[in-house]
Design a protein around this motif. Structure first.
Motif, PDB file in Angstrom:
ATOM      1  N   GLY A  73       4.425  11.510   0.432  1.00  0.00           N
ATOM      2  CA  GLY A  73       4.336  10.240   1.144  1.00  0.00           C
ATOM      3  C   GLY A  73       5.410   9.256   0.751  1.00  0.00           C
ATOM      4  N   ALA A  74       5.003   7.993   0.575  1.00  0.00           N
ATOM      5  CA  ALA A  74       5.961   6.949   0.225  1.00  0.00           C
ATOM      6  C   ALA A  74       5.228   5.816  -0.479  1.00  0.00           C
ATOM      7  CB  ALA A  74       6.667   6.413   1.475  1.00  0.00           C
ATOM      8  N   VAL A  75       5.987   5.049  -1.266  1.00  0.00           N
ATOM      9  CA  VAL A  75       5.423   3.895  -1.969  1.00  0.00           C
ATOM     10  C   VAL A  75       6.284   2.681  -1.678  1.00  0.00           C
ATOM     11  CG1 VAL A  75       4.378   5.268  -3.810  1.00  0.00           C
ATOM     12  CG2 VAL A  75       6.727   4.449  -4.065  1.00  0.00           C
ATOM     13  N   PRO A  76       5.686   1.486  -1.751  1.00  0.00           N
ATOM     14  CA  PRO A  76       6.484   0.268  -1.538  1.00  0.00           C
ATOM     15  C   PRO A  76       7.505   0.101  -2.657  1.00  0.00           C
ATOM     16  CG  PRO A  76       4.125  -0.202  -1.463  1.00  0.00           C
ATOM     17  CD  PRO A  76       4.277   1.174  -2.022  1.00  0.00           C
ATOM     18  N   LEU A  77       8.577  -0.594  -2.340  1.00  0.00           N
ATOM     19  CA  LEU A  77       9.552  -0.953  -3.357  1.00  0.00           C
ATOM     20  C   LEU A  77       9.120  -2.224  -4.055  1.00  0.00           C
ATOM     21  CD1 LEU A  77      12.914  -0.412  -1.457  1.00  0.00           C
ATOM     22  CD2 LEU A  77      12.005   1.002  -3.282  1.00  0.00           C
ATOM     23  N   ALA A  78       9.385  -2.306  -5.359  1.00  0.00           N
ATOM     24  CA  ALA A  78       9.223  -3.581  -6.052  1.00  0.00           C
ATOM     25  C   ALA A  78      10.197  -4.568  -5.444  1.00  0.00           C
ATOM     26  CB  ALA A  78       9.507  -3.403  -7.543  1.00  0.00           C
ATOM     27  N   SER A  79       9.832  -5.856  -5.397  1.00  0.00           N
ATOM     28  CA  SER A  79      10.660  -6.847  -4.703  1.00  0.00           C
ATOM     29  C   SER A  79      12.085  -6.874  -5.220  1.00  0.00           C
ATOM     30  CB  SER A  79      10.035  -8.236  -4.830  1.00  0.00           C
ATOM     31  OG  SER A  79       9.928  -8.611  -6.188  1.00  0.00           O
ATOM     32  N   GLU A 130       0.830  -1.204   0.000  1.00  0.00           N
ATOM     33  CA  GLU A 130       0.000   0.000   0.000  1.00  0.00           C
ATOM     34  C   GLU A 130       0.867   1.257   0.000  1.00  0.00           C
ATOM     35  OE1 GLU A 130      -2.676   0.015   3.297  1.00  0.00           O
ATOM     36  OE2 GLU A 130      -3.046  -2.148   3.175  1.00  0.00           O
ATOM     37  N   PRO A 131       0.629   2.212  -0.900  1.00  0.00           N
ATOM     38  CA  PRO A 131       1.276   3.521  -0.783  1.00  0.00           C
ATOM     39  C   PRO A 131       0.683   4.276   0.400  1.00  0.00           C
ATOM     40  CG  PRO A 131      -0.317   3.546  -2.557  1.00  0.00           C
ATOM     41  CD  PRO A 131      -0.255   2.124  -2.066  1.00  0.00           C
ATOM     42  N   VAL A 132       1.441   5.206   0.960  1.00  0.00           N
ATOM     43  CA  VAL A 132       0.959   5.955   2.121  1.00  0.00           C
ATOM     44  C   VAL A 132       1.123   7.451   1.877  1.00  0.00           C
ATOM     45  CG1 VAL A 132       1.392   4.097   3.773  1.00  0.00           C
ATOM     46  CG2 VAL A 132       3.196   5.742   3.295  1.00  0.00           C
ATOM     47  N   SER A 133       0.221   8.227   2.464  1.00  0.00           N
ATOM     48  CA  SER A 133       0.221   9.682   2.339  1.00  0.00           C
ATOM     49  C   SER A 133       0.604  10.312   3.668  1.00  0.00           C
ATOM     50  CB  SER A 133      -1.165  10.163   1.916  1.00  0.00           C
ATOM     51  OG  SER A 133      -1.350  11.526   2.209  1.00  0.00           O
ATOM     52  N   SER A 134       1.521  11.270   3.651  1.00  0.00           N
ATOM     53  CA  SER A 134       1.945  11.943   4.880  1.00  0.00           C
ATOM     54  C   SER A 134       0.773  12.661   5.539  1.00  0.00           C
ATOM     55  CB  SER A 134       3.060  12.950   4.577  1.00  0.00           C
ATOM     56  OG  SER A 134       4.185  12.308   4.043  1.00  0.00           O
ATOM     57  N   THR A 135      -0.047  13.331   4.742  1.00  0.00           N
ATOM     58  CA  THR A 135      -1.182  14.083   5.290  1.00  0.00           C
ATOM     59  C   THR A 135      -2.190  13.149   5.946  1.00  0.00           C
ATOM     60  OG1 THR A 135      -0.939  15.785   3.580  1.00  0.00           O
ATOM     61  CG2 THR A 135      -3.049  15.684   4.734  1.00  0.00           C
ATOM     62  N   ALA A 136      -2.511  12.056   5.275  1.00  0.00           N
ATOM     63  CA  ALA A 136      -3.494  11.114   5.823  1.00  0.00           C
ATOM     64  C   ALA A 136      -2.973  10.447   7.085  1.00  0.00           C
ATOM     65  CB  ALA A 136      -3.838  10.066   4.772  1.00  0.00           C
ATOM     66  N   LEU A 137      -1.689  10.087   7.087  1.00  0.00           N
ATOM     67  CA  LEU A 137      -1.120   9.446   8.272  1.00  0.00           C
ATOM     68  C   LEU A 137      -1.058  10.411   9.450  1.00  0.00           C
ATOM     69  CD1 LEU A 137       1.806   7.435   6.638  1.00  0.00           C
ATOM     70  CD2 LEU A 137      -0.288   6.491   7.626  1.00  0.00           C
ATOM     71  N   ALA A 138      -0.716  11.655   9.177  1.00  0.00           N
ATOM     72  CA  ALA A 138      -0.662  12.642  10.249  1.00  0.00           C
ATOM     73  C   ALA A 138      -2.031  12.813  10.893  1.00  0.00           C
ATOM     74  CB  ALA A 138      -0.162  13.979   9.705  1.00  0.00           C
ATOM     75  N   SER A 139      -3.078  12.818  10.061  1.00  0.00           N
ATOM     76  CA  SER A 139      -4.443  12.937  10.589  1.00  0.00           C
ATOM     77  C   SER A 139      -4.830  11.688  11.366  1.00  0.00           C
ATOM     78  CB  SER A 139      -5.414  13.163   9.437  1.00  0.00           C
ATOM     79  OG  SER A 139      -6.745  13.164   9.893  1.00  0.00           O
ATOM     80  N   GLU A 140      -4.499  10.511  10.835  1.00  0.00           N
ATOM     81  CA  GLU A 140      -4.865   9.253  11.484  1.00  0.00           C
ATOM     82  C   GLU A 140      -4.221   9.099  12.849  1.00  0.00           C
ATOM     83  OE1 GLU A 140      -4.272   4.422  10.792  1.00  0.00           O
ATOM     84  OE2 GLU A 140      -3.951   5.829   9.117  1.00  0.00           O
ATOM     85  N   PHE A 141      -2.934   9.455  12.937  1.00  0.00           N
ATOM     86  CA  PHE A 141      -2.200   9.256  14.191  1.00  0.00           C
ATOM     87  C   PHE A 141      -2.157  10.500  15.062  1.00  0.00           C
ATOM     88  CE2 PHE A 141      -0.242   6.000  11.357  1.00  0.00           C
ATOM     89  CZ  PHE A 141      -0.559   4.878  12.111  1.00  0.00           C
ATOM     90  N   GLU A 151       2.822  16.433  10.358  1.00  0.00           N
ATOM     91  CA  GLU A 151       3.371  15.846   9.136  1.00  0.00           C
ATOM     92  C   GLU A 151       4.892  15.708   9.232  1.00  0.00           C
ATOM     93  OE1 GLU A 151       2.012  16.882   5.235  1.00  0.00           O
ATOM     94  OE2 GLU A 151       0.199  17.828   6.045  1.00  0.00           O
ATOM     95  N   ASP A 152       5.544  16.598   9.983  1.00  0.00           N
ATOM     96  CA  ASP A 152       6.992  16.475  10.194  1.00  0.00           C
ATOM     97  C   ASP A 152       7.325  15.146  10.868  1.00  0.00           C
ATOM     98  OD1 ASP A 152       7.718  18.804   8.980  1.00  0.00           O
ATOM     99  OD2 ASP A 152       7.773  19.987  10.843  1.00  0.00           O
ATOM    100  N   ALA A 153       6.507  14.749  11.840  1.00  0.00           N
ATOM    101  CA  ALA A 153       6.740  13.476  12.529  1.00  0.00           C
ATOM    102  C   ALA A 153       6.589  12.305  11.561  1.00  0.00           C
ATOM    103  CB  ALA A 153       5.773  13.319  13.699  1.00  0.00           C
ATOM    104  N   ILE A 154       5.578  12.383  10.708  1.00  0.00           N
ATOM    105  CA  ILE A 154       5.377  11.317   9.719  1.00  0.00           C
ATOM    106  C   ILE A 154       6.530  11.291   8.717  1.00  0.00           C
ATOM    107  CG2 ILE A 154       3.924  10.520   7.825  1.00  0.00           C
ATOM    108  CD1 ILE A 154       2.774   9.964  10.602  1.00  0.00           C
ATOM    109  N   ARG A 155       6.981  12.479   8.303  1.00  0.00           N
ATOM    110  CA  ARG A 155       8.099  12.523   7.361  1.00  0.00           C
ATOM    111  C   ARG A 155       9.356  11.901   7.973  1.00  0.00           C
ATOM    112  NH1 ARG A 155       5.496  17.297   5.227  1.00  0.00           N
ATOM    113  NH2 ARG A 155       6.317  18.595   6.902  1.00  0.00           N
TER     114      ARG A 155
END
Length: 266
Positions: free
Chosen positions: A58-64, A21-32, A36-40
């Motif tokens: 945000g960030a994306v998974p690496l291909a294997s 799953e890709p993740v968004s800094s803004t969404a994670l900051a709101s969820e937790f 956003e600095d902490a998430i970054r």
């Protein structure tokens, strides 16, 4: 204010990335309920550990196949040992063998025989360390700037060094292998080094696990006509092996019994 500990929060983010799953800094900051600095900071730490690739927002998974070497060394050890053991049968006595970067080639550094008058070159830090610990094979380490994700040297200095070698057998690392695309890699610099390596090798062998068979990577290293042997697991899909052979590849299946033999030198 969130009572979530940074390490616990980071583990939860890592588990999502591991699930693809890709993740968004803004969404994670709101969820937790953190900044956003902490998430970054979390994402920087996870990227440094090889769990993701940072992108804008945000960030994306690496291909294997793109995972850093440190994240791949301990995966599939039994299959990697079987591949390396199978490759030994393709190496003539007295050869100068070059071990390219790659976790399977680190296993090859462990199992190369000490009674076949072999000498070994490598640009892989892990393979060089394994060979140095053995103390029973002459080793040439190709230098240059070390890329920590790739696990070795692939810059201009390394390419210049390998261009002066006469290599009998190269164990080429590849991130993907297919009948149409040949051997491919994710990193452009790594690809340039591998191309130089193939050009200086009399025989090129690719050892590849099933998850790389039919996979895609953006940079072609060499097509199938430039690969002398492909070594695959004993349970490689039959249709893929047939397609490779129809395209002209010499495919060798590893011995499944080797997956259960752990002691050195067997």
């Amino acid at each position: 204010m969130s009572l979530e500990l940074p390490s616990s929060r980071r583990d939860l983010i890592a588990s999502r990335l591991l699930a693809g799953e890709p993740v968004s800094s803004t969404a994670l900051a709101s969820e937790f309920a953190v900044s956003e600095d902490a998430i970054r900071r979390d994402l920087r730490a996870l990227a440094a550990a090889g769990a993701c690739r940072r992108v804008y927002g945000g960030a994306v998974p690496l291909a294997s196949g793109a995972l850093p070497i440190a994240a791949r060394l301990n995966d599939g050890l039994a299959q990697k040992r079987a591949l390396a053991k199978a490759a030994i049968s393709l190496i003539p006595r007295g050869s100068f063998v070059f071990l390219d970067n790659g976790s399977t080639n680190v296993m090859a550094a462990e199992v190369l025989p000490d009674d076949e008058n072999l000498s070994v070159g490598t640009n892989s830090i892990e393979a060089a360390a394994t060979l140095a610990a053995r103390q029973d094979l002459p080793v040439l380490l190709v230098g240059g700037g070390v890329d920590p994700a790739i696990g070795g040297c692939v810059d201009g200095a390394a390419i210049e060094a390998v261009s002066r070698l006469n290599i009998d057998v190269c164990l080429l690392g590849a991130c993907a292998l297919s009948p149409q695309g040949g051997a491919s890699a994710f990193d452009a610099g790594d690809t340039a080094f591998k191309r130089a390596l193939v050009s200086r090798s009399r025989c090129t062998i690719v050892l590849v696990l099933n998850d790389k068979l039919g996979a895609r990577a953006p940079h072609q290293i060499v097509d199938l006509t430039g690969i002398d042997h492909v070594v695959v697991p004993h349970d490689a899909p039959e249709h893929f092996v047939s397609e490779m052979e129809m395209a002209g590849a010499n495919v060798l299946r590893a011995d499944p019994q080797q997956e259960d033999r752990r002691s050195y030198g067997q």
